[in-house]
Scaffold this motif. Structure first.
Motif, PDB file in Angstrom:
ATOM      1  N   ARG A 128       0.812  -1.139  -0.096  1.00  0.00           N
ATOM      2  CA  ARG A 128       0.024   0.020  -0.001  1.00  0.00           C
ATOM      3  C   ARG A 128       0.800   1.339   0.123  1.00  0.00           C
ATOM      4  NH1 ARG A 128      -3.549  -0.215   5.081  1.00  0.00           N
ATOM      5  NH2 ARG A 128      -3.700   1.572   4.610  1.00  0.00           N
ATOM      6  N   ASP A 129       1.866   1.043  -0.110  1.00  0.00           N
ATOM      7  CA  ASP A 129       3.124   2.193  -0.036  1.00  0.00           C
ATOM      8  C   ASP A 129       3.365   2.777  -1.279  1.00  0.00           C
ATOM      9  OD1 ASP A 129       5.216   4.128   0.133  1.00  0.00           O
ATOM     10  OD2 ASP A 129       6.361   2.746   1.520  1.00  0.00           O
ATOM     11  N   PRO A 130       2.753   4.231  -1.502  1.00  0.00           N
ATOM     12  CA  PRO A 130       2.948   4.922  -2.731  1.00  0.00           C
ATOM     13  C   PRO A 130       4.266   4.764  -3.252  1.00  0.00           C
ATOM     14  CG  PRO A 130       2.478   6.480  -1.110  1.00  0.00           C
ATOM     15  CD  PRO A 130       2.252   5.109  -0.592  1.00  0.00           C
ATOM     16  N   GLU A 143      -2.660  10.408  -7.001  1.00  0.00           N
ATOM     17  CA  GLU A 143      -3.929  10.714  -6.954  1.00  0.00           C
ATOM     18  C   GLU A 143      -4.800  10.244  -5.901  1.00  0.00           C
ATOM     19  OE1 GLU A 143      -5.450  13.293  -8.674  1.00  0.00           O
ATOM     20  OE2 GLU A 143      -3.609  14.005  -9.268  1.00  0.00           O
ATOM     21  N   LEU A 144      -4.369   8.973  -5.649  1.00  0.00           N
ATOM     22  CA  LEU A 144      -5.122   8.098  -4.679  1.00  0.00           C
ATOM     23  C   LEU A 144      -5.385   8.418  -3.320  1.00  0.00           C
ATOM     24  CD1 LEU A 144      -4.019   4.498  -6.107  1.00  0.00           C
ATOM     25  CD2 LEU A 144      -5.566   6.018  -6.938  1.00  0.00           C
ATOM     26  N   GLU A 145      -6.489   8.290  -2.768  1.00  0.00           N
ATOM     27  CA  GLU A 145      -6.868   8.420  -1.266  1.00  0.00           C
ATOM     28  C   GLU A 145      -5.673   7.897  -0.511  1.00  0.00           C
ATOM     29  OE1 GLU A 145     -10.731   7.229  -0.399  1.00  0.00           O
ATOM     30  OE2 GLU A 145     -10.050   7.524   1.693  1.00  0.00           O
ATOM     31  N   LYS A 146      -5.246   8.381   0.479  1.00  0.00           N
ATOM     32  CA  LYS A 146      -4.193   8.079   1.504  1.00  0.00           C
ATOM     33  C   LYS A 146      -4.592   8.059   2.912  1.00  0.00           C
ATOM     34  CE  LYS A 146      -0.854   8.436  -1.980  1.00  0.00           C
ATOM     35  NZ  LYS A 146      -1.286   9.624  -2.773  1.00  0.00           N
ATOM     36  N   ASP A 147      -4.141   7.199   3.624  1.00  0.00           N
ATOM     37  CA  ASP A 147      -4.452   7.096   5.219  1.00  0.00           C
ATOM     38  C   ASP A 147      -3.499   8.125   5.768  1.00  0.00           C
ATOM     39  OD1 ASP A 147      -2.316   5.685   5.637  1.00  0.00           O
ATOM     40  OD2 ASP A 147      -3.448   3.887   5.980  1.00  0.00           O
ATOM     41  N   SER A 148      -3.581   8.389   7.121  1.00  0.00           N
ATOM     42  CA  SER A 148      -2.894   9.204   8.090  1.00  0.00           C
ATOM     43  C   SER A 148      -1.304   8.840   7.704  1.00  0.00           C
ATOM     44  CB  SER A 148      -3.506   9.284   9.438  1.00  0.00           C
ATOM     45  OG  SER A 148      -3.425   7.850   9.946  1.00  0.00           O
ATOM     46  N   TYR A 156      -8.421  -0.223  -1.789  1.00  0.00           N
ATOM     47  CA  TYR A 156      -7.598  -0.688  -3.198  1.00  0.00           C
ATOM     48  C   TYR A 156      -7.208  -1.974  -3.165  1.00  0.00           C
ATOM     49  CZ  TYR A 156      -8.172   3.897  -4.893  1.00  0.00           C
ATOM     50  OH  TYR A 156      -8.787   5.368  -5.507  1.00  0.00           O
ATOM     51  N   GLU A 157      -7.048  -2.622  -2.002  1.00  0.00           N
ATOM     52  CA  GLU A 157      -6.193  -3.911  -1.910  1.00  0.00           C
ATOM     53  C   GLU A 157      -7.209  -4.825  -2.727  1.00  0.00           C
ATOM     54  OE1 GLU A 157      -4.987  -5.824   1.772  1.00  0.00           O
ATOM     55  OE2 GLU A 157      -4.861  -3.671   2.611  1.00  0.00           O
ATOM     56  N   LEU A 162      -5.646  -1.882  -9.330  1.00  0.00           N
ATOM     57  CA  LEU A 162      -4.267  -1.756  -8.598  1.00  0.00           C
ATOM     58  C   LEU A 162      -3.708  -3.125  -8.474  1.00  0.00           C
ATOM     59  CD1 LEU A 162      -2.804   0.300  -6.940  1.00  0.00           C
ATOM     60  CD2 LEU A 162      -3.603  -0.857  -4.985  1.00  0.00           C
ATOM     61  N   THR A 163      -4.414  -4.421  -8.433  1.00  0.00           N
ATOM     62  CA  THR A 163      -3.770  -5.506  -8.133  1.00  0.00           C
ATOM     63  C   THR A 163      -3.370  -6.150  -9.405  1.00  0.00           C
ATOM     64  OG1 THR A 163      -6.086  -6.793  -8.049  1.00  0.00           O
ATOM     65  CG2 THR A 163      -5.265  -5.831  -6.046  1.00  0.00           C
TER      66      THR A 163
END
Ligand code: HEC
Ligand code: HEC
Ligand code: HEC
Ligand code: HEC
Ligand code: HEC
Length: 548
Positions: A128-130, A143-148, A156-157, A162-163
């Motif tokens: 999940r690491d950009p 562009e994708l939504e990221k967490d804190s 996205y998993e 993505l996959t």
């Protein structure tokens, strides 16, 4: 010297109006986020046919199976290759038959990545690491939504866009409609391209207008591959030394046609397409195909210059830090931009490094040397004055070298200027080469120059691989000749092993493979420039006939 000056002047004044490098604007942060991405499933109807799918046959108007495209691209990408004798799709166990791009995301959940995650303090998070997804997926990660924590949202998993890793859209461009942020909404190429009569005869620029990236032109194609296989700071595609130290396999040096041959290839070269279709294509578009051997040689030179230019821009961007995406943690000096083997080798008395003519200052790491090797050769061939036989040195090379050792890890300001101006000089020659076929004499000179480089002095491991690849590309399809260079690992899939099953991969019908460092790294340590030189000496004594 006067000759060189005259030549350079000639080069500047005779270069044709820069052929528009269409699509360059697509391979930017803005370009890639302007269009929607669509799941690969929607391509399946037409691109998984072992026998031509009825839908595709109808579109191509050619039920006999005579085809402009193969129509089984997705199967090739998955490694479920079919052959005319075996039309049934089959799960292949041949590691070289799998297009690794289909596993790019899966790799982020492999044992290697799991271990890297622990070392980097991000256990089980790298998928999940950009910073990883920028190269290991097709979506515009910035562009994708990221967490804190800065990780791409867990939703996205389970998102196949993505996959599916580096999927069709990762190279051909996002296929969906434009998002309307940049003018009126335009239909994407995903819907526009399915009607051959309307699509096939469009110019690359017109295709780009639908978001389709021009993979036919060698310049834009090389820029595309190199954006991940060397790096691109604006797109966040950067391998850092921290990633290497955590266990990322070292990226092999890039040579376009060698990599394409080992992908495996899901396309036909132009000259492989059916004759009647080519005739019609040429009539409709006034396209004039180049002679295949000349094209191969010219593409070798052009792609070498593009690779050199792009690697210089990456160095410049990292040194400057301006255009670098926020999720890339790569403070300057970034060790990964320097020659790995300047720092990573056994201390030896009488080692070959002490005898080699290292260009620079002893004891200061220079920039990664391989991108200049083939670029130097390309420059030499294309600037040779037929009268005097003298050629110009690779433009800007000396000042880049000088700047990179002026202080430990280079004088940053000088380095930024030197790299950018060397890249600009290369770009100018590239524009010219695109429009000017090589003479027979120049083509012959490429092989001669390769032999010269291979037999003169000591060559570093990565440059040696590039020289051997290029020589094999131009001179022989005979695999046995590879045995001349035993310690160079010329097949990228050497050192590959079948991987342990990856959590959640039970339902995948593909063999998951991994790079086995135990197999792939020892040859680097064993590399001996003297035996490499001897191999090239043997070749220069009996040059093989050129294969057409
Ligand atoms: C309805 C059938 C159909 C579907 C669905 C379809 N394609 Fe195609 N595709 C075609 C046809 C037909 C061609 C050949 C076009 C031509 O003759 O130039 C083609 C060509 C292509 C090309 C080469 C284009 C070029 O200009 O050389 C790519 C790349 C491609 N398709 C990818 C995709 C992807 C990715 C998807 C899913 C998003 C997809 N296709 C969905 C029918 C389809
Ligand atoms: C790693 C990059 C990459 C990926 C991933 C990729 N392609 Fe391609 N594709 C290329 C390149 C490069 C070419 C053409 C090169 C040339 O013409 O020299 C191409 C050509 C094609 C063509 C034209 C074929 C022909 O014979 O002219 C089709 C159709 C196509 N791709 C479909 C797909 C589909 C479907 C997928 C997804 C399963 C896909 N590609 C994934 C790089 C890629
Ligand atoms: C979006 C990033 C991206 C682009 C664009 C891209 N690649 Fe790759 N490529 C990767 C990644 C990531 C891998 C490794 C996948 C894995 O095993 O996890 C890879 C693997 C490969 C391999 C297999 C290498 C090996 O050691 O087995 C080849 C060959 C290759 N790419 C060729 C190409 C060519 C040729 C192009 C351009 C037409 C291209 N790639 C474009 C990201 C990319
Ligand atoms: C300026 C010197 C320098 C350069 C250039 C350099 N490294 Fe390193 N590297 C180091 C140092 C220092 C360490 C930490 C060593 C330790 O922890 O013992 C290290 C650690 C590593 C490690 C983990 C430890 C090990 O030995 O396995 C790897 C892998 C690695 N580097 C790979 C690379 C690669 C690949 C490159 C080139 C792209 C590179 N390095 C360039 C200095 C360098
Ligand atoms: C600049 C693009 C780029 C970035 C950033 C990147 N990779 Fe890679 N990665 C590649 C390429 C290209 C390869 C294939 C190398 C080869 O051909 O030997 C690869 C290979 C790998 C492999 C080996 C796959 C295998 O089959 O064993 C793993 C695991 C991996 N990467 C994980 C990561 C992780 C985790 C990150 C983030 C910390 C990351 N990568 C960041 C481009 C990248």
């Amino acid at each position: 010297m006067r000759n060189f000056a005259a030549l350079l002047l000639l080069l500047v004044t005779t270069s044709l109006p820069a052929q528009e490098n269409t699509c360059q604007s697509l391979l930017t942060r803005k370009g890639l986020s302007q269009r929607a991405s669509v799941p690969i499933g929607s391509c399946g109807n037409c691109h998984t046919g072992s026998t031509l799918s009825p839908l595709l046959a109808a579109r191509l108007g050619n039920p006999e199976g005579n085809r402009w495209i193969r129509g089984d691209e997705i199967l090739i990408w998955l490694g479920q290759k079919t052959t005319p004798d075996n039309p049934q799709a089959e799960n292949s166990k041949d590691l070289s038959a799998i297009d690794r791009h289909s596993q790019a995301w899966t790799s982020l959940r492999s044992k290697t990545a799991e271990q890297m995650g622990k070392v980097l303090g991000k256990p089980n998070q790298l998928h999940r690491d950009p910073a990883c997804l920028a190269c290991h997926s097709s979506l515009p990660v910035y562009e994708l939504e990221k967490d804190s924590a800065g990780l791409v949202s867990a939703n996205y998993e389970t998102d196949i866009r993505l996959t599916s890793g580096v999927s069709c859209e990762g190279c051909h461009g996002p296929a969906g409609d434009s998002l309307g942020a940049d003018g009126p909404q335009k239909p994407g190429w995903g819907t526009a391209h399915v009607s051959p009569d309307n699509w096939r005869y469009l110019t690359p620029a017109e295709k780009c207008d639908h978001g389709y990236y021009d993979v036919r032109s060698v310049v834009s194609r090389t820029r595309l591959c190199v954006s991940c296989h060397v790096g691109n700071a604006e797109l966040g595609r950067v391998i850092t030394h921290e990633m290497y130290a955590a266990g990322h396999p070292p990226l092999p040096p890039f040579e376009l046609q060698t990599f394409e041959q080992q992908m495996p290839r899901h396309w036909q070269e132009y000259h492989e397409k059916p004759q009647d279709m080519r005739t019609r294509f040429e009539a409709q578009t006034s396209y004039q195909p180049a002679e295949p051997t000349e094209l191969k040689t010219r593409e070798l030179l052009i792609s070498a210059l593009v690779t050199w230019s792009e690697s210089l821009k990456l160095t410049a961007d990292l040194a400057e830090q301006k255009t670098v995406v926020d999720f890339v943690k790569s403070p300057w000096p970034e060790f990964a931009q320097f020659d790995c083997y300047a720092c990573h080798h056994d201390l030896r008395h009488d080692g070959w490094r002490q005898q080699s003519q290292v260009r620079g200052r002893p004891g200061r790491p220079r920039l990664t040397p391989w991108p200049a090797t083939l670029a130097e050769l390309a420059w030499q061939i294309t600037t040779t004055d037929p009268g005097s036989g003298s050629s110009a040195p690779l433009a800007g090379f000396a000042s880049v070298q000088q700047a990179s050792v002026a202080a430990p890890f280079g004088d940053t300001v000088e380095l930024m200027t030197a790299t950018r101006s060397a890249a600009a000089a290369a770009d100018q020659l590239i524009d010219r080469l695109q429009n000017t076929p090589l003479t027979a004499q120049q083509q012959q000179a490429v092989s001669t120059a390769l032999l010269q480089k291979g037999t003169s002095g000591t060559v570093d491991y990565d440059s040696a691989r590039q020289l051997a690849w290029s020589w094999l590309l131009l001179n022989s399809t005979d695999q046995n000749r590879q045995s001349l260079f035993p310690e160079l690992f010329l097949q990228l899939h050497q050192g590959r092993a079948e991987a342990d099953p990856i959590p959640g991969s039970e339902n995948l019908s593909v063999t998951v493979i991994r790079i086995d460092p135990a197999l792939s790294l020892p040859p680097i340590a064993n590399y001996d420039p003297i035996s490499f030189r001897k191999a090239f000496e043997a070749l220069s004594q009996s040059p093989p006939p050129r294969t057409p």
